[in-house]
Write an enzyme that holds these catalytic residues in place. Structure first.
Site, PDB file in Angstrom:
ATOM      1  N   HIS A  25       0.835  -1.204   0.000  1.00  0.00           N
ATOM      2  CA  HIS A  25       0.000   0.000   0.000  1.00  0.00           C
ATOM      3  C   HIS A  25       0.872   1.258   0.000  1.00  0.00           C
ATOM      4  O   HIS A  25       0.727   2.131  -0.852  1.00  0.00           O
ATOM      5  CB  HIS A  25      -0.920  -0.032   1.231  1.00  0.00           C
ATOM      6  CG  HIS A  25      -1.799   1.177   1.359  1.00  0.00           C
ATOM      7  ND1 HIS A  25      -3.151   1.136   1.080  1.00  0.00           N
ATOM      8  CD2 HIS A  25      -1.544   2.451   1.725  1.00  0.00           C
ATOM      9  CE1 HIS A  25      -3.677   2.327   1.272  1.00  0.00           C
ATOM     10  NE2 HIS A  25      -2.718   3.159   1.668  1.00  0.00           N
ATOM     11  N   GLU A  26       1.784   1.318   0.947  1.00  0.00           N
ATOM     12  CA  GLU A  26       2.616   2.526   1.059  1.00  0.00           C
ATOM     13  C   GLU A  26       3.534   2.656  -0.148  1.00  0.00           C
ATOM     14  O   GLU A  26       3.826   3.761  -0.601  1.00  0.00           O
ATOM     15  CB  GLU A  26       3.425   2.523   2.360  1.00  0.00           C
ATOM     16  CG  GLU A  26       2.584   2.490   3.641  1.00  0.00           C
ATOM     17  CD  GLU A  26       1.471   3.524   3.696  1.00  0.00           C
ATOM     18  OE1 GLU A  26       1.592   4.579   3.034  1.00  0.00           O
ATOM     19  OE2 GLU A  26       0.449   3.275   4.381  1.00  0.00           O
ATOM     20  N   HIS A  69       1.753   4.503  -2.830  1.00  0.00           N
ATOM     21  CA  HIS A  69       1.828   5.965  -2.694  1.00  0.00           C
ATOM     22  C   HIS A  69       3.173   6.480  -3.210  1.00  0.00           C
ATOM     23  O   HIS A  69       3.244   7.505  -3.877  1.00  0.00           O
ATOM     24  CB  HIS A  69       1.673   6.360  -1.224  1.00  0.00           C
ATOM     25  CG  HIS A  69       0.254   6.277  -0.718  1.00  0.00           C
ATOM     26  ND1 HIS A  69      -0.811   6.877  -1.362  1.00  0.00           N
ATOM     27  CD2 HIS A  69      -0.278   5.685   0.384  1.00  0.00           C
ATOM     28  CE1 HIS A  69      -1.931   6.643  -0.678  1.00  0.00           C
ATOM     29  NE2 HIS A  69      -1.636   5.915   0.386  1.00  0.00           N
ATOM     30  N   HIS A  88       3.268   6.645  -6.944  1.00  0.00           N
ATOM     31  CA  HIS A  88       2.496   7.791  -7.421  1.00  0.00           C
ATOM     32  C   HIS A  88       3.348   9.065  -7.380  1.00  0.00           C
ATOM     33  O   HIS A  88       3.361   9.862  -8.312  1.00  0.00           O
ATOM     34  CB  HIS A  88       1.261   7.944  -6.519  1.00  0.00           C
ATOM     35  CG  HIS A  88       0.149   8.749  -7.115  1.00  0.00           C
ATOM     36  ND1 HIS A  88      -0.980   9.060  -6.413  1.00  0.00           N
ATOM     37  CD2 HIS A  88      -0.018   9.310  -8.328  1.00  0.00           C
ATOM     38  CE1 HIS A  88      -1.787   9.766  -7.183  1.00  0.00           C
ATOM     39  NE2 HIS A  88      -1.223   9.933  -8.342  1.00  0.00           N
TER      40      HIS A  88
HETATM   41 ZN    ZN Z   1      -2.959   5.222   1.924  1.00  0.00          ZN
END
Ligand code: ZN
Length: 632
Positions: free
Chosen positions: A423-424, A427, A430
């Site tokens: 998940h991290e 980010h 992105h």
């Molecule tokens: Zn998040």
């Protein structure tokens, strides 16, 4: 390559240095010709970020009393500075007089939302409302905390039958803190005890609360003020105001989205309740659900997270994460060693580099004293083409709190922790893989709240894919991947009671949104809206004394006002995006390139709905999401 300097940071010097920098920025703003407001604000912002983001980061990952004090002292200065900028009429006019593009459009929007275009009288009222709202929200949060802390109950040993020894409360004293409350709801065989705790929990901060921490009036006041604020700024209601900065365009769009999910989830949830009732042998009350779910889930899947740990040694997981990046997105990640200026804040921290597009990230994985809990990504700086033509490369910090490795014993992750890491990292991708050169629209900057979790939740999907799981897992003793049997249990366990779970999320989302559509608010509004929503979402009738809105901190004290739907919204997007990989092959490099080029690298350079469509070839669809949760 400019990397942050973490050495030689003297806490006592932080505040005076920040004061000098902010004064310099404000002076430049005053003396600038304002011919190019975009370039000017980039220069100011980049200067501030370079100074402040390492301090903010250190405050989170290796704090000290001196640093905390310096940090706290700086917050009001930063807040005043940001008000000075967003209320600067000259700067606003400069943006209005510049050729219009995506950046000016976003800047002008934010200026307007900060009340810059209001008459002096309305501006004054706007400031009053903001101040009142902030005080009321704080009060709301304090009441929740006080009401939670003030209730205790000394149980008899017999009443606590069923609760595992390692989570038994000290001296048999029950509280309403989440871990204690959940332990009772899940494990206490004594039904009366479960009901007693349930009642105390759902009447916190209500008129039934003996300790006078009642939030009823505060909620009404907050809603009235929010409506007034929205109208001042020219919106029909607060929900519309909230959507001004989100991907969803109209209230109708959000309502249709939630109602569709309710239609899909409800029949499944009804079946799940029926199955639970058959298992229990009697009709269920709200205080029975967690209890029987726990037992049935154990019977069906019997999956202990700890069982999976040996299969996920952290170094192997990271190697395979990077291999996946190479295979699907053609991204090369290499450790950075012996590079000039690579000092970090702790010997455990590792630095990595992406070759193309160039980017750097820091990985700080292990739990430590003076480090904030949880996992998150933050950034040092954005990709940015400077006025002299040189390119600043993006730098990210990835932080987790996994168990530290021991001598001869690697860190082993639970499956949940593997998901957290992915998940991290989503980010980080992105932020790092952006191709946009302007700060305001590069990477995650200005990506709306209800879409910013798309790239991170997208990455989570890999952790539920059988082929990927086989690669990610490698028993640290035997070298074997996860056996099929465990993988099947893992996936089955995720989908257990998913109808009930989703229906509940829809209830929160719809309640929040309908509440902020109300033009006229009375003391009865909250309960009336809740009752209407529950007619759609309830599978078991909640008792009349239930006052759960009184502790709904997300929307009264947490920034999710008229935005709770975002959780589901972003997850639908991420599943749908991942769906194309499932259709074209999970390791399909063409789809991977397409994802990066059309969506991930584009930041906020266009409306996110358009970017999504460019990637997917159509509007978002809930199908992949429903399949994921086992609802289709
Ligand atoms: Zn998040």
């Amino acid at each position: 390559m400019e990397l942050p300097q973490f050495k030689h940071r003297v806490p006592a010097k932080i505040q005076p240095e920040l004061e000098t920098l902010l004064a310099q920025n404000l002076k430049q703003l005053q003396t600038d010709s304002l011919k190019d407001p975009i370039q000017l604000t980039e220069i100011l912002e980049n200067r501030l970020t370079h100074f402040w983001s390492p301090i903010e980061h250190l405050h989170a990952v290796c704090s000290s009393p001196e640093l905390r004090k310096a940090y706290q002292n700086c917050l009001p200065l930063l807040s005043d500075y940001s008000v000075a900028l967003s209320h600067n009429k000259k700067l606003y006019e400069a943006f209005l007089n510049t050729p219009q593009n995506r950046i000016t459009e976003l800047a002008i929007r934010d200026f307007k939302l900060s009340g810059i275009a209001l008459s002096p009288e309305n501006k004054k009222r706007y400031a009053e409302i903001e101040k009142n709202l902030s005080e009321l929200s704080t009060k709301f949060g304090e009441h929740v905390l006080e009401a939670t802390q003030h209730w205790t109950y000394k149980a008899t040993t017999e009443e606590l039958t069923g609760i595992p020894e390692n989570i038994l409360p000290e001296n048999n004293i029950l509280t309403l803190d989440a871990p204690c409350y959940m332990a009772v709801q899940k494990y206490a065989v004594n039904r009366d005890l479960r009901e007693k705790c349930y009642k105390a929990y759902v009447t916190r901060a209500s008129e039934f609360d003996e300790n006078k921490y009642d939030n009823t009036e505060i909620m009404t006041q907050i809603l009235i003020l929010r409506q007034e604020l929205a109208e001042l700024l020219g919106f029909k209601n607060y929900a519309e105001y909230s959507l001004a900065t989100k991907m969803a365009k109209t209230p109708q769009e959000v309502l249709a989205f939630l109602n569709k999910l309710i239609t899909e989830a409800k029949p499944v949830a009804m079946r799940e309740i029926k199955r639970l009732e058959e298992f229990a042998g009697h009709p269920l009350q709200p205080w029975d659900i967690a209890f029987y779910s726990e037992k049935l889930q154990k019977q069906l899947y019997d999956l202990d997270e700890e069982l999976l740990r040996p299969y996920f040694p952290v170094d192997h997981v990271i190697t395979e994460l990077f291999n996946l990046m190479k295979a699907v997105f053609n991204i090369d990640i290499k450790p950075v060693d012996n590079l000039e200026g690579t000092a970090t804040w702790h010997p455990d921290v590792k630095i990595f580099e992406i070759k193309s597009p160039k980017a750097v990230f820091y990985m700080d994985l292990y739990v430590r004293k003076n480090k904030r809990e949880g996992a998150w990504m933050d950034d040092y700086c954005s990709r940015y083409k400077k006025p002299d033509g040189s390119l600043q490369i993006p730098v990210a910090f990835l932080t987790c709190n996994f168990r530290a490795p021991k001598k001869n014993h690697p860190t082993l992750l639970t499956h949940d922790e593997v998901i957290t890491l992915f998940h991290e990292f989503g980010h980080c991708m992105h932020h790092m893989l952006t191709q946009i050169d302007r700060i305001d629209i590069a990477g995650m900057n200005n990506v709306p709240w209800d879409a910013v979790e798309l790239p991170s939740q997208f990455m989570e999907n890999f952790c539920w894919n059988k082929d990927v799981l086989k690669k990610l897992s490698k028993n640290y003793k035997t070298g074997q991947p996860l056996p099929d049997e465990l993988i099947n249990k893992l996936i089955g366990s995720k989908q257990f009671n998913s109808g009930l779970f989703l229906l509940r999320q829809c209830e929160f989302g719809l309640f929040d949104f309908e509440l902020h559509l109300q033009k006229t608010v009375t003391p009865q509004t909250v309960q009336a809206v809740l009752n209407t929503v529950r007619q759609k979402t309830a599978v078991i009738k909640a008792p009349d004394y239930n006052r759960s809105p009184n502790t709904f901190s997300h929307i009264f004290d947490g920034g999710y006002d008229a935005g709770y739907y975002s959780y589901l919204w972003a997850e639908v997007l991420s599943c749908d995006a991942f769906g194309l990989f499932e259709e074209t092959g999970i390791f399909n490099t063409q789809t991977g390139q397409n994802y990066i080029n059309t969506l991930l690298s584009q930041g906020a350079s266009q409306d996110i709905g358009i970017l999504f469509k460019n990637f997917r070839g159509r509007e978002p669809d809930t199908k992949a999401f429903l399949i994921n949760w086992g609802l289709l």
